[in-house]
Enzyme design. Structure first.
Site, PDB file in Angstrom:
ATOM      1  N   SER A 128       0.855  -3.493   7.413  1.00  0.00           N
ATOM      2  CA  SER A 128       0.349  -2.250   8.005  1.00  0.00           C
ATOM      3  C   SER A 128      -1.173  -2.247   8.069  1.00  0.00           C
ATOM      4  CB  SER A 128       0.827  -1.073   7.149  1.00  0.00           C
ATOM      5  OG  SER A 128       0.093   0.083   7.455  1.00  0.00           O
ATOM      6  N   TYR A 152      -2.569   0.461  13.780  1.00  0.00           N
ATOM      7  CA  TYR A 152      -2.732   1.866  14.113  1.00  0.00           C
ATOM      8  C   TYR A 152      -3.911   1.900  15.065  1.00  0.00           C
ATOM      9  CZ  TYR A 152       0.709   3.996  11.036  1.00  0.00           C
ATOM     10  OH  TYR A 152       1.889   4.414  10.463  1.00  0.00           O
ATOM     11  N   THR A 178       1.804   0.490  16.827  1.00  0.00           N
ATOM     12  CA  THR A 178       2.604   1.694  16.557  1.00  0.00           C
ATOM     13  C   THR A 178       2.101   2.850  17.408  1.00  0.00           C
ATOM     14  OG1 THR A 178       3.084   0.916  14.343  1.00  0.00           O
ATOM     15  CG2 THR A 178       3.344   3.280  14.737  1.00  0.00           C
ATOM     16  N   LYS A 260       5.810  -0.317  18.978  1.00  0.00           N
ATOM     17  CA  LYS A 260       6.731   0.273  17.993  1.00  0.00           C
ATOM     18  C   LYS A 260       6.767   1.797  18.163  1.00  0.00           C
ATOM     19  CE  LYS A 260       7.456   0.412  12.941  1.00  0.00           C
ATOM     20  NZ  LYS A 260       6.982   1.681  12.444  1.00  0.00           N
ATOM     21  N   HIS A 284      10.173   5.999  13.378  1.00  0.00           N
ATOM     22  CA  HIS A 284       9.336   5.960  12.174  1.00  0.00           C
ATOM     23  C   HIS A 284      10.146   6.463  10.958  1.00  0.00           C
ATOM     24  CE1 HIS A 284       4.802   5.463  11.541  1.00  0.00           C
ATOM     25  NE2 HIS A 284       5.204   5.775  10.324  1.00  0.00           N
TER      26      HIS A 284
HETATM   27  C1  LIG Z   1       6.126   5.243   3.090  1.00  0.00           C
HETATM   28  C2  LIG Z   1       6.165   4.765   4.499  1.00  0.00           C
HETATM   29  C3  LIG Z   1       4.998   4.324   5.092  1.00  0.00           C
HETATM   30  C4  LIG Z   1       5.017   3.824   6.396  1.00  0.00           C
HETATM   31  N1  LIG Z   1       3.864   3.325   6.924  1.00  0.00           N
HETATM   32  C5  LIG Z   1       3.889   2.800   8.178  1.00  0.00           C
HETATM   33  C6  LIG Z   1       2.742   2.187   8.704  1.00  0.00           C
HETATM   34  O1  LIG Z   1       1.722   2.091   8.052  1.00  0.00           O
HETATM   35  N2  LIG Z   1       2.812   1.708   9.975  1.00  0.00           N
HETATM   36  C7  LIG Z   1       3.963   1.791  10.726  1.00  0.00           C
HETATM   37  O2  LIG Z   1       3.982   1.349  11.872  1.00  0.00           O
HETATM   38  N3  LIG Z   1       5.076   2.343  10.225  1.00  0.00           N
HETATM   39  C8  LIG Z   1       5.078   2.828   8.960  1.00  0.00           C
HETATM   40  N4  LIG Z   1       6.218   3.340   8.436  1.00  0.00           N
HETATM   41  C9  LIG Z   1       7.463   3.316   9.245  1.00  0.00           C
HETATM   42  C10 LIG Z   1       8.241   2.004   9.031  1.00  0.00           C
HETATM   43  O3  LIG Z   1       7.590   0.913   9.619  1.00  0.00           O
HETATM   44  C11 LIG Z   1       9.645   2.097   9.633  1.00  0.00           C
HETATM   45  O4  LIG Z   1       9.542   2.457  10.989  1.00  0.00           O
HETATM   46  C12 LIG Z   1      10.517   3.113   8.898  1.00  0.00           C
HETATM   47  O5  LIG Z   1      10.368   2.961   7.502  1.00  0.00           O
HETATM   48  C13 LIG Z   1      11.975   2.937   9.275  1.00  0.00           C
HETATM   49  O6  LIG Z   1      12.749   3.971   8.704  1.00  0.00           O
HETATM   50  P1  LIG Z   1      13.642   3.726   7.382  1.00  0.00           P
HETATM   51  O7  LIG Z   1      12.756   3.173   6.328  1.00  0.00           O
HETATM   52  O8  LIG Z   1      14.163   5.073   7.053  1.00  0.00           O
HETATM   53  O9  LIG Z   1      14.735   2.763   7.773  1.00  0.00           O
HETATM   54  C14 LIG Z   1       6.225   3.821   7.128  1.00  0.00           C
HETATM   55  C15 LIG Z   1       7.407   4.262   6.525  1.00  0.00           C
HETATM   56  C16 LIG Z   1       7.395   4.713   5.225  1.00  0.00           C
HETATM   57  C17 LIG Z   1       8.689   5.130   4.589  1.00  0.00           C
END
Ligand SMILES: Cc1cc2nc3c(=O)[nH]c(=O)nc-3n(C[C@H](O)[C@H](O)[C@H](O)COP(=O)(O)O)c2cc1C
Length: 385
Positions: A128, A152, A178, A260, A284
């Site tokens: 990330s 981002y 994203t 994404k 997300h």
């Molecule tokens: C705590 C947390 C932080 C996240 N941070 C990012 C991030 O920095 N960049 C991003 O593209 N997605 C981020 N996501 C989304 C994840 O990449 C992913 O799309 C998501 O966790 C999928 O859902 P699930 O974990 O419920 O299966 C984050 C998700 C969580 C739970």
């Protein structure tokens, strides 16, 4: 690699002969509850929390659970192949670890621990932009292993260009942009605790180490950390970007680009028209738009619309091996795993992430075999009822 993932089952039973049992549950849906008990309320609330009342996250699970596999019998499934071609590389399984920011709130091994676990199993790790460890340090922890960088896409072009140059120089091969987070959504679990790690300079490592970012500060970060945090908040997102702006990213990145957060077939078509290489069908994890369409419900139409032009990846709700099976049957080439590995990290560091990867892929391998399929690449809608 043929048939190796399912062997984890026998490893567990054989270890059991000496009295050992797995340190974490093998039903990965149980990790969240365990994390709620063992980890601090702020961090676990940040990971488990969602937009609004959590309805989108529930819909994600429901959409996968609603689909059912129809097993077929008397087919030769002794040898199985879980490998897939994704964006010009061969992966040992249809899996990558999703980009998740601020992992140091879960465990001191943070992104490097998760990345090492992924590297050891040949699973791509997607770092990330909001990691708590600078991208160069994570790259160092991974050796030559497959790593992708998640952007981002903020408002400062210099910082964006600098991030892409650094990611390229440290061996990240695919750019994941994203699109669903130009702003942070309304997240009651974090709001109720007024918990936002970025305000404490956690999850800002890539920014605070970046020359273009630092050039915008009056004083060095350590002399005025609050000003650095404010500067970060000012440029982190940009709700003004539109499709033609993707040209800027294409100019600064010569490898594959994946968008994404795509949920509408027309957006997937626009991605293809803009010369992108893939999309991640994702909401997300239900963290951005309350009331959103479930990701698994959006997947078939997108696969249908652009499956021949783009690599279609999927996340949001993947918890078990059969979830992966279903996502592939609905048209995904591979999936991204999110929260389960983050809980694994929080509960047992790198070893916890390794456990999660092995459980998920062993379960997928067994589901494949027991449903009468020898390869993931032939799964389609007819594998489901
Ligand atoms: C705590 C947390 C932080 C996240 N941070 C990012 C991030 O920095 N960049 C991003 O593209 N997605 C981020 N996501 C989304 C994840 O990449 C992913 O799309 C998501 O966790 C999928 O859902 P699930 O974990 O419920 O299966 C984050 C998700 C969580 C739970």
């Amino acid at each position: 690699m043929v048939g190796q993932w399912a062997d984890f089952q026998y490893e567990i039973y054989l270890n059991g002969m000496t009295g050992a049992v797995p340190r974490l549950p093998t039903d990965l849906t149980r990790l969240e509850e365990l994390a709620e008990h063992r980890l601090g309320p702020g961090p676990v609330g940040y990971v488990a929390g969602n937009a609004g009342d959590g309805g989108t996250a529930r819909a994600n699970r429901d959409a996968l659970e609603r689909r059912r596999i129809v097993p077929r019998m008397l087919r030769d499934v002794r040898e199985r192949d879980l490998s897939v071609e994704v964006l010009g590389r061969t992966l040992p399984a249809p899996l990558a670890l999703a980009p998740v920011g601020v992992l140091s709130i879960m465990h001191p091994e943070a992104e490097s621990g998760a990345a090492r676990a992924a590297a050891a199993r040949g699973v791509p790790y997607i770092l990330s932009s909001a990691s708590s460890t600078p991208m160069e340090e994570v790259a160092e922890a991974m050796g030559d292993a497959e790593r992708w960088f998640q952007l981002y896409w903020g408002s400062d072009r210099e910082v964006t260009a600098s991030f892409l140059a650094r990611a390229k120089a440290s061996g990240y091969s695919v750019l994941v942009v994203t699109l669903d987070t130009p702003l942070l959504s309304w997240r009651p679990r974090d709001l109720d605790r007024a918990y936002l790690p970025f305000l404490h300079g956690v999850g800002t490592a890539n920014y605070f180490t970046d020359p273009a970012f630092r050039a915008g500060l009056a004083k060095p970060v350590h002399e005025d950390p609050n000003a650095a945090v404010l500067h970060f908040l000012g440029l982190f997102g940009d709700a003004g970007h539109t499709w033609p702006d993707l040209g800027f990213l294409r100019e600064h990145w010569d490898g594959p680009i994946v968008l994404k957060g795509v949920l509408h077939p027309d957006d997937a078509r626009l991605a293809a028209d803009a010369g992108m290489d893939g999309v991640v069908v994702s909401n997300h994890g239900g963290r951005q738009v309350a009331g959103s369409v479930a990701a698994a419900d959006a997947l078939p139409r997108i696969a249908e619309a652009v499956g021949d032009r783009l690599t279609v990846l999927f996340d949001s709700g993947i918890r078990t091996g059969d979830d992966v099976f279903k996502a592939l049957a609905l048209g995904a080439r591979a999936v991204l795993l999110g929260r389960p590995y983050v809980y694994g990290l929080g509960l047992d560091g790198q070893a916890g992430v390794d456990h999660v990867i092995r459980c998920l892929l062993a379960e997928l391998d067994l589901t494949l075999a027991l449903s009468g399929h020898a390869s993931v690449s032939t799964l389609g809608p007819d594998a489901l009822g």
